[in-house]
Design a protein around this motif. Structure first.
Motif, PDB file in Angstrom:
ATOM      1  N   UNK A 299     -21.352  -2.983  32.317  1.00  0.00           N
ATOM      2  CA  UNK A 299     -22.284  -3.865  33.042  1.00  0.00           C
ATOM      3  C   UNK A 299     -22.853  -3.160  34.273  1.00  0.00           C
ATOM      4  N   UNK A 300     -21.979  -2.419  34.954  1.00  0.00           N
ATOM      5  CA  UNK A 300     -22.435  -1.681  36.138  1.00  0.00           C
ATOM      6  C   UNK A 300     -23.368  -0.551  35.725  1.00  0.00           C
ATOM      7  N   UNK A 301     -22.977   0.152  34.648  1.00  0.00           N
ATOM      8  CA  UNK A 301     -23.807   1.248  34.129  1.00  0.00           C
ATOM      9  C   UNK A 301     -25.176   0.715  33.702  1.00  0.00           C
ATOM     10  N   UNK A 302     -25.165  -0.442  33.053  1.00  0.00           N
ATOM     11  CA  UNK A 302     -26.417  -1.053  32.597  1.00  0.00           C
ATOM     12  C   UNK A 302     -27.303  -1.414  33.791  1.00  0.00           C
ATOM     13  N   UNK A 303     -26.682  -1.937  34.854  1.00  0.00           N
ATOM     14  CA  UNK A 303     -27.427  -2.319  36.054  1.00  0.00           C
ATOM     15  C   UNK A 303     -28.055  -1.140  36.761  1.00  0.00           C
TER      16      UNK A 303
ATOM     17  N   UNK B 215     -29.202   2.717  32.975  1.00  0.00           N
ATOM     18  CA  UNK B 215     -28.824   3.764  32.029  1.00  0.00           C
ATOM     19  C   UNK B 215     -29.310   3.430  30.627  1.00  0.00           C
ATOM     20  N   UNK B 216     -29.409   4.462  29.796  1.00  0.00           N
ATOM     21  CA  UNK B 216     -29.819   4.262  28.403  1.00  0.00           C
ATOM     22  C   UNK B 216     -28.682   3.617  27.610  1.00  0.00           C
ATOM     23  N   UNK B 217     -29.036   3.120  26.398  1.00  0.00           N
ATOM     24  CA  UNK B 217     -28.042   2.453  25.570  1.00  0.00           C
ATOM     25  C   UNK B 217     -26.922   3.408  25.157  1.00  0.00           C
ATOM     26  N   UNK B 218     -27.276   4.666  24.906  1.00  0.00           N
ATOM     27  CA  UNK B 218     -26.252   5.649  24.519  1.00  0.00           C
ATOM     28  C   UNK B 218     -25.202   5.806  25.623  1.00  0.00           C
TER      29      UNK B 218
ATOM     30  N   UNK C 149     -21.202   4.831  25.566  1.00  0.00           N
ATOM     31  CA  UNK C 149     -20.169   5.789  25.964  1.00  0.00           C
ATOM     32  C   UNK C 149     -19.258   5.182  27.034  1.00  0.00           C
ATOM     33  N   UNK C 150     -19.867   4.448  27.963  1.00  0.00           N
ATOM     34  CA  UNK C 150     -19.095   3.806  29.031  1.00  0.00           C
ATOM     35  C   UNK C 150     -18.167   2.737  28.454  1.00  0.00           C
ATOM     36  N   UNK C 151     -18.664   1.997  27.470  1.00  0.00           N
ATOM     37  CA  UNK C 151     -17.852   0.960  26.820  1.00  0.00           C
ATOM     38  C   UNK C 151     -16.623   1.583  26.159  1.00  0.00           C
ATOM     39  N   UNK C 152     -16.849   2.679  25.456  1.00  0.00           N
ATOM     40  CA  UNK C 152     -15.749   3.384  24.790  1.00  0.00           C
ATOM     41  C   UNK C 152     -14.755   3.926  25.813  1.00  0.00           C
ATOM     42  N   UNK C 153     -15.271   4.479  26.896  1.00  0.00           N
ATOM     43  CA  UNK C 153     -14.404   5.028  27.942  1.00  0.00           C
ATOM     44  C   UNK C 153     -13.580   3.931  28.594  1.00  0.00           C
ATOM     45  N   UNK C 154     -14.187   2.778  28.818  1.00  0.00           N
ATOM     46  CA  UNK C 154     -13.465   1.664  29.426  1.00  0.00           C
ATOM     47  C   UNK C 154     -12.325   1.196  28.531  1.00  0.00           C
ATOM     48  N   UNK C 155     -12.579   1.169  27.227  1.00  0.00           N
ATOM     49  CA  UNK C 155     -11.526   0.794  26.283  1.00  0.00           C
ATOM     50  C   UNK C 155     -10.353   1.765  26.377  1.00  0.00           C
ATOM     51  N   UNK C 156     -10.669   3.050  26.473  1.00  0.00           N
ATOM     52  CA  UNK C 156      -9.636   4.079  26.592  1.00  0.00           C
ATOM     53  C   UNK C 156      -8.838   3.891  27.884  1.00  0.00           C
TER      54      UNK C 156
END
Length: 251
Positions: A216-220, A223-226, A230-237
């Motif tokens: 959400x912060x990255x989107x704000x 940033x691009x969808x890619x 990547x941020x979503x995947x990193x957050x899960x990790x």
């Protein structure tokens, strides 16, 4: 009825370290259920529970996982009888009685040997089941080794077969421990922390990483969808790593 032929196909317990997956009793179907009204100490089912009681109490206490395994064993064995509720209570009574003394261990084995005299494979599977119980808390004490060795000898199981089973369990838990250690090291790396950090430092590092990689912060930030993916995947990790470390620390 050849009850133990069904019960000891493999070493059951779905939760041996939560990973050692084998047959569940509930998946084994019987066309005919037995009705038994005699002394279960003259039956394979009762003798198995009696030996499980000895093994579970061998190191002086019954662990939570051992108790859980016993509870499921009572249920699974009794489900193969018409009078299942009655059998389950009798099995529990046998366990409560037999866990208090080791004096009759060999005589119980001798009874079981007479019943299974012509089925060596079954006796090996019984031993495997008992070793499963002994190892389930990930500790195989000297007393557990001694009593399972005594049982193995009394059931006339070859020394080489006993040693092979013990080695198999030891290797399984050694590999699992090494795997867990590697996973934990990786988790600390993901959290940009170390095992020496206190809980508050760990929590602070975790929160900072969440803020840095939250989609959400990255989107704000436009940033691009890619990059958002990547941020979503990193957050899960990061979340998975934090949960692993919390579980290890008991927080």
């Amino acid at each position: 009825m050849k009850l133990l032929v069904l019960l000891v196909i493999g070493v059951i317990l779905y939760f041996i370290a939560r990973n050692y997956k084998t047959e569940k009793f509930e998946n084994i179907k019987l066309d005919i259920k037995e009705r038994f009204n005699g002394d279960l100490m003259n039956h394979e089912a009762g003798l198995l529970i009696a030996l499980m009681a000895k093994v579970a109490k061998a190191d002086g206490q019954v662990s939570e996982l051992e108790a859980e395994m016993l509870k499921h064993t009572f249920t699974d064995i009794s489900s193969h009888f018409e009078n299942s509720s009655e059998i389950r209570e009798k099995l529990k009574e046998i366990y409560e009685k037999e866990k208090n003394s080791f004096d009759n261990t060999i005589s119980i084995c001798e009874k079981l040997y007479k019943i299974t005299k012509h089925d060596y494979v079954k006796r090996v599977k019984i031993l495997e089941y008992l070793l499963n119980l002994a190892f389930i808390d990930k500790e195989f004490s000297k007393t557990e080794f001694m009593i399972t060795e005594d049982i193995s000898n009394a059931l006339q199981i070859k020394k080489a077969d006993f040693e092979t089973l013990v080695n198999r369990f030891e290797n399984f838990y050694r590999d699992q421990k090494n795997s867990e250690a590697l996973s934990l090291d990786k988790a600390y790396e993901v959290l940009q922390s170390s095992a020496n950090d206190d809980d508050s430092t760990l929590k602070k590092n975790y929160r900072n990483l969440v803020k840095k990689h939250h989609p959400d912060i990255i989107s704000g930030q436009g940033a691009s969808q890619d990059i958002i993916d990547q941020a979503t995947k990193k957050l899960q990790e990061i979340n998975q790593a934090y949960e692993l470390v919390k579980k290890h620390r008991g927080i």
